[in-house]
Design a protein around this motif. Structure first.
Motif, PDB file in Angstrom:
ATOM      1  N   TYR A 173       0.829  -1.201   0.000  1.00  0.00           N
ATOM      2  CA  TYR A 173       0.000   0.000   0.000  1.00  0.00           C
ATOM      3  C   TYR A 173       0.869   1.257   0.000  1.00  0.00           C
ATOM      4  O   TYR A 173       0.638   2.203  -0.752  1.00  0.00           O
ATOM      5  N   ALA A 176       2.362   1.799  -3.361  1.00  0.00           N
ATOM      6  CA  ALA A 176       1.360   2.379  -4.266  1.00  0.00           C
ATOM      7  C   ALA A 176       1.196   3.871  -3.979  1.00  0.00           C
ATOM      8  O   ALA A 176       1.085   4.691  -4.889  1.00  0.00           O
ATOM      9  N   ALA A 184       2.374  -7.491  -8.360  1.00  0.00           N
ATOM     10  CA  ALA A 184       1.588  -8.509  -7.661  1.00  0.00           C
ATOM     11  C   ALA A 184       2.187  -8.756  -6.282  1.00  0.00           C
ATOM     12  O   ALA A 184       3.360  -8.481  -6.041  1.00  0.00           O
ATOM     13  N   TRP A 196      -7.553  -8.817   6.806  1.00  0.00           N
ATOM     14  CA  TRP A 196      -8.323  -8.828   5.578  1.00  0.00           C
ATOM     15  C   TRP A 196      -8.525  -7.408   5.031  1.00  0.00           C
ATOM     16  O   TRP A 196      -8.422  -7.173   3.821  1.00  0.00           O
ATOM     17  N   VAL A 197      -8.781  -6.458   5.914  1.00  0.00           N
ATOM     18  CA  VAL A 197      -9.034  -5.085   5.442  1.00  0.00           C
ATOM     19  C   VAL A 197      -7.799  -4.475   4.751  1.00  0.00           C
ATOM     20  O   VAL A 197      -7.926  -3.683   3.820  1.00  0.00           O
ATOM     21  N   ALA A 199      -5.704  -6.182   2.969  1.00  0.00           N
ATOM     22  CA  ALA A 199      -5.690  -6.793   1.639  1.00  0.00           C
ATOM     23  C   ALA A 199      -6.728  -6.113   0.757  1.00  0.00           C
ATOM     24  O   ALA A 199      -6.459  -5.765  -0.397  1.00  0.00           O
ATOM     25  N   ALA A 200      -7.930  -5.900   1.310  1.00  0.00           N
ATOM     26  CA  ALA A 200      -9.013  -5.303   0.522  1.00  0.00           C
ATOM     27  C   ALA A 200      -8.590  -3.938  -0.020  1.00  0.00           C
ATOM     28  O   ALA A 200      -8.901  -3.580  -1.149  1.00  0.00           O
ATOM     29  N   LYS A 201      -7.834  -3.184   0.803  1.00  0.00           N
ATOM     30  CA  LYS A 201      -7.533  -1.841   0.335  1.00  0.00           C
ATOM     31  C   LYS A 201      -6.510  -1.819  -0.788  1.00  0.00           C
ATOM     32  O   LYS A 201      -6.516  -0.879  -1.575  1.00  0.00           O
ATOM     33  N   ARG A 203      -6.329  -4.484  -3.002  1.00  0.00           N
ATOM     34  CA  ARG A 203      -7.041  -5.153  -4.097  1.00  0.00           C
ATOM     35  C   ARG A 203      -7.852  -4.122  -4.885  1.00  0.00           C
ATOM     36  O   ARG A 203      -7.895  -4.153  -6.102  1.00  0.00           O
ATOM     37  N   ARG A 204      -8.508  -3.208  -4.163  1.00  0.00           N
ATOM     38  CA  ARG A 204      -9.369  -2.277  -4.888  1.00  0.00           C
ATOM     39  C   ARG A 204      -8.564  -1.228  -5.641  1.00  0.00           C
ATOM     40  O   ARG A 204      -9.118  -0.478  -6.433  1.00  0.00           O
ATOM     41  N   LEU A 205      -7.270  -1.181  -5.409  1.00  0.00           N
ATOM     42  CA  LEU A 205      -6.416  -0.325  -6.235  1.00  0.00           C
ATOM     43  C   LEU A 205      -5.881  -1.102  -7.433  1.00  0.00           C
ATOM     44  O   LEU A 205      -5.075  -0.611  -8.209  1.00  0.00           O
ATOM     45  N   GLY A 206      -6.326  -2.349  -7.549  1.00  0.00           N
ATOM     46  CA  GLY A 206      -5.948  -3.145  -8.709  1.00  0.00           C
ATOM     47  C   GLY A 206      -4.689  -3.972  -8.516  1.00  0.00           C
ATOM     48  O   GLY A 206      -4.141  -4.500  -9.476  1.00  0.00           O
ATOM     49  N   ILE A 209      -3.335 -10.190  -5.676  1.00  0.00           N
ATOM     50  CA  ILE A 209      -2.688 -11.013  -4.650  1.00  0.00           C
ATOM     51  C   ILE A 209      -2.778 -12.449  -5.154  1.00  0.00           C
ATOM     52  O   ILE A 209      -3.874 -12.984  -5.309  1.00  0.00           O
ATOM     53  N   LEU A 210      -1.634 -13.036  -5.449  1.00  0.00           N
ATOM     54  CA  LEU A 210      -1.633 -14.394  -5.984  1.00  0.00           C
ATOM     55  C   LEU A 210      -1.336 -15.363  -4.852  1.00  0.00           C
ATOM     56  O   LEU A 210      -0.200 -15.480  -4.391  1.00  0.00           O
TER      57      LEU A 210
ATOM     58  N   GLY B  17      -8.794 -11.028  -0.132  1.00  0.00           N
ATOM     59  CA  GLY B  17      -9.200  -9.663   0.243  1.00  0.00           C
ATOM     60  C   GLY B  17     -10.336  -9.069  -0.574  1.00  0.00           C
ATOM     61  O   GLY B  17     -10.514  -7.859  -0.593  1.00  0.00           O
ATOM     62  N   LEU B 129     -13.436   2.482  -9.375  1.00  0.00           N
ATOM     63  CA  LEU B 129     -12.937   1.113  -9.414  1.00  0.00           C
ATOM     64  C   LEU B 129     -13.773   0.196  -8.538  1.00  0.00           C
ATOM     65  O   LEU B 129     -14.262   0.612  -7.480  1.00  0.00           O
ATOM     66  N   ASP B 130     -13.904  -1.060  -8.969  1.00  0.00           N
ATOM     67  CA  ASP B 130     -14.620  -2.016  -8.125  1.00  0.00           C
ATOM     68  C   ASP B 130     -13.650  -2.651  -7.121  1.00  0.00           C
ATOM     69  O   ASP B 130     -12.497  -2.242  -7.018  1.00  0.00           O
ATOM     70  N   ARG B 131     -14.105  -3.674  -6.428  1.00  0.00           N
ATOM     71  CA  ARG B 131     -13.282  -4.245  -5.350  1.00  0.00           C
ATOM     72  C   ARG B 131     -12.031  -4.943  -5.854  1.00  0.00           C
ATOM     73  O   ARG B 131     -11.162  -5.282  -5.073  1.00  0.00           O
ATOM     74  N   THR B 132     -11.962  -5.188  -7.157  1.00  0.00           N
ATOM     75  CA  THR B 132     -10.747  -5.799  -7.692  1.00  0.00           C
ATOM     76  C   THR B 132      -9.883  -4.771  -8.405  1.00  0.00           C
ATOM     77  O   THR B 132      -8.881  -5.114  -9.015  1.00  0.00           O
ATOM     78  N   GLY B 133     -10.312  -3.513  -8.375  1.00  0.00           N
ATOM     79  CA  GLY B 133      -9.529  -2.464  -9.013  1.00  0.00           C
ATOM     80  C   GLY B 133      -9.887  -2.261 -10.476  1.00  0.00           C
ATOM     81  O   GLY B 133      -9.237  -1.496 -11.175  1.00  0.00           O
TER      82      GLY B 133
END
Ligand SMILES: Cc1cc2nc3c(=O)[nH]c(=O)nc-3n(C[C@H](O)[C@H](O)[C@H](O)COP(=O)(O)OP(=O)(O)OC[C@H]3O[C@@H](n4cnc5c(N)ncnc54)[C@H](O)[C@@H]3O)c2cc1C
Ligand code: SF4
Ligand code: SF4
Lengths: 366, 174
Positions: A173, A176, A184, A196-197, A199-201, A203-206, A209-210, B17, B129-133
């Motif tokens: 993060y 970024a 990745a 988890w939160v 990770a979510a933040k 992920r939503r920036l694109g 996570i593999l 996530g 963006l959605d939850r996957t960006g």
């Protein structure tokens, strides 16, 4: 021979745990010397530009580096009780005569005799083996954070992050935020290890996570120009085709190990505890080790969080002050334990508690 | 990137996530009340138990229900939620949003936490963006505030109402 410097309480390590131990003991009236290797106090905290989790007591919602400022202000408010010496490393301990040796900078060497010591030496980063992992461009997450967040240097343009624990997630993060492309995050386990939160933040920036993936090779001649990643099966065996990703950094966030050399030198009773990420000293509820004049706190006692490290620091400082014969408030001790219990009540805490159970003694023989 | 995993696998997505369904700690407000509620309701996405509670301790109206244990996941009393967005700026997990469905017939407003550069200006068009960006729409920024004066900004963006449960981030395109 130079004169030996004397202090009531020596705190080794000026991170979250050490600063709290110093503040707590000085608050009770102890004269404290803090020895810190780095050029400035604060330990890991100074690199943490993100807001911390936890409760109000542990400054939740405050950015890590601000927490370091708050702790230093508290210490300042205690007058000249605490002497913080940076750019100084405790290099050894000699149980025969109870002397610690200190290197200041590159060439000044002196000895300290302390009545009591709190050892809050934090942790060291782990690495994993893969081909070319010594190429310039392969960094530990701590180094990346220090470059970016302490010195304001962007470490590269594109990164593969290894490890989806809290450190891997939050450093991704921060990368970024600094405008670095995170190609990745690869994680060998079937689920993220961090919150988890976090990770979510990313992920939503694109940022992908593999899961069940690892790095098998770094490519490049003199410097890194790519990473080869590959999928793992549930027995951690490589499967699928290796995939080359162009990048100029591989950032390793694969875990920490407690820094415990001084405890070994002192002859503290130690045990390997997987849940605490390495060898750690046995301790009682006051964080006292089997060496009666030594206490442990923070990541050196087992890898946890800054919130827990700070409370452990308070407990150790409190108890070391009491052992120095100073008057301390017993109620505070219970309050600190209540806080620790709360922090450790969740899923992550279960593992920590199982680990602590293996090295916590109910009391040391007098 | 050559990811050979089955990315439609819900469990795998969640484990990396991405919220795939609403569950405890990550529920949507009751539909009927939400559609009428001027100012919107808090939408929190924090489904795992972690030692953290600023959403509860910072909510000025008591809308986030008291945590018996600091590891509890947040629960909201919508009768009390004013949509003020304090939780959006305070949550260290950036997991709190406010969504107002009353903006217009087909548009909603999402207030989301933002800590990147550049900071968008009011009036700017941004990618949503959605939850996957993935880019899901284009949206207009109608407000940028810094409620806690701590560099976590709250950006209000007009988005298609149909995507209120998809859009969770923005990307500023210069
Ligand atoms: C990227 C990252 C993100 C994190 N995010 C969070 C978070 O969001 N919330 C949270 O609660 N925690 C977080 N943590 C964890 C937290 O930073 C640590 O748990 C905490 O800093 C531990 O404190 P400590 O005092 O034990 O160790 P440290 O902060 O590491 O301090 C130890 C200090 O001891 C010094 N030292 C070591 N050996 C010697 C010696 N021989 N002589 C002199 N000095 C010595 C070191 O230089 C160091 O400054 C994060 C950690 C990292 C790396
Ligand atoms: S939006 Fe305001 S009232 Fe609603 S839960 Fe968040 S802080 Fe509380
Ligand atoms: S403040 Fe955010 S991360 Fe913490 S419990 Fe509340 S919603 Fe979850």
């Amino acid at each position: 021979m130079k004169k030996t410097f004397e202090t009531d309480l020596l705190v080794i390590g000026g991170g979250a745990a050490g600063l709290c131990a110093a503040a707590e003991a000085a608050g009770a009236g102890a004269n404290v010397t803090v020895i810190e290797s780095d050029l400035h106090p604060g330990g890991q905290l100074v690199k943490q530009t993100h807001k911390f989790f936890g409760s109000r007591d542990e400054y939740a919602g405050t950015r890590g580096y601000k927490i370091a400022e708050i702790l230093l202000d508290e210490i300042k408010s205690l007058g000249d009780k605490v002497d913080i010496r940076c750019n100084s490393t405790v290099t050894g301990y000699y149980p025969e005569d109870g002397v610690f040796t200190v290197m200041k900078g590159e060439d000044e060497y002196y000895r300290i005799k302390a009545k009591k010591a709190v050892m809050a030496t934090g942790a060291q980063e782990r690495m994993i083996p893969f081909t070319n992992n010594d190429l310039p461009g392969v960094y530990g997450a701590g180094a990346v954070q220090t470059l970016m967040n302490v010195y304001g240097v962007v470490p590269g343009k594109k990164v593969i992050m290894v490890g989806a624990g809290n450190i891997g997630l939050i450093v991704s993060y921060q990368l970024a935020q600094a405008g670095v492309e995170v190609a990745a995050v690869v994680e060998a386990m079937p689920k993220i290890g961090g919150y988890w939160v976090h990770a979510a933040k990313i992920r939503r920036l694109g940022i992908p996570i593999l899961l069940r993936h690892t790095v098998v090779e770094a490519t490049g001649d003199k410097v890194l120009d790519g990473a080869v990643i590959q999928e793992l099966d549930d027995k951690f065996q490589l499967i699928g085709e290796p995939v080359k990703v162009d990048c100029d950094i591989i950032c390793m966030a694969v875990g920490l190990t407690p820094t415990t050399e001084l405890f070994w030198q002192a002859g503290c009773k130690m045990q390997f505890v997987p849940q605490l990420c390495g060898y750690v000293p046995f301790r009682d509820k006051t964080m006292r080790t089997s060496c009666p004049d030594m206490w442990v706190a923070g990541d050196a006692s087992g890898i946890e969080e800054a919130s827990a490290a700070m409370v452990e620091g308070r407990i150790a400082g409190h108890s070391a002050a009491a052992a120095l014969g100073l008057k301390t408030d017993a109620k505070k001790f219970d309050e600190y334990w209540t806080r620790l219990d709360h922090l450790r009540a969740g899923e992550v805490g279960e593992k920590i508690l199982a680990g602590i159970g293996q090295v916590l003694v109910s009391g040391w023989e007098a | 990137m050559g990811c050979s995993c089955n990315c439609l696998d819900k469990e795998k997505l969640f484990n990396s996530g991405i919220l795939v369904e609403h569950s405890t700690g990550a529920v949507l407000p009751p539909k009927e009340a939400w559609e009428k509620k001027k100012g919107g309701y808090a939408v929190i996405e924090c489904p795992k138990r972690i030692p953290c509670n600023p959403c509860y301790t910072s909510c000025p109206t008591g809308a986030v229900l008291p945590f018996a244990d600091i590891n509890d996941t947040p629960e909201i009393d919508y009768e009390k939620c004013t949509g003020c967005g304090i939780c959006v700026s305070r949550c260290p997990g950036l997991a709190c949003f406010v969504i107002d469905l009353t903006y217009s017939d087909d548009k909603a407003v999402i207030k989301l936490p933002y800590e990147l550069i550049p900071l968008p200006q009011k009036g700017a068009l941004v990618k949503c963006l959605d939850r996957t960006g993935k880019e899901a729409a284009c949206g207009e920024v109608i407000a940028v505030t810094e409620p806690s004066k701590d560099r976590t900004y709250v950006v209000s963006v007009v988005i298609p109402k149909a995507l209120a449960d998809d859009i969770r981030a923005i990307k500023v395109v210069c």
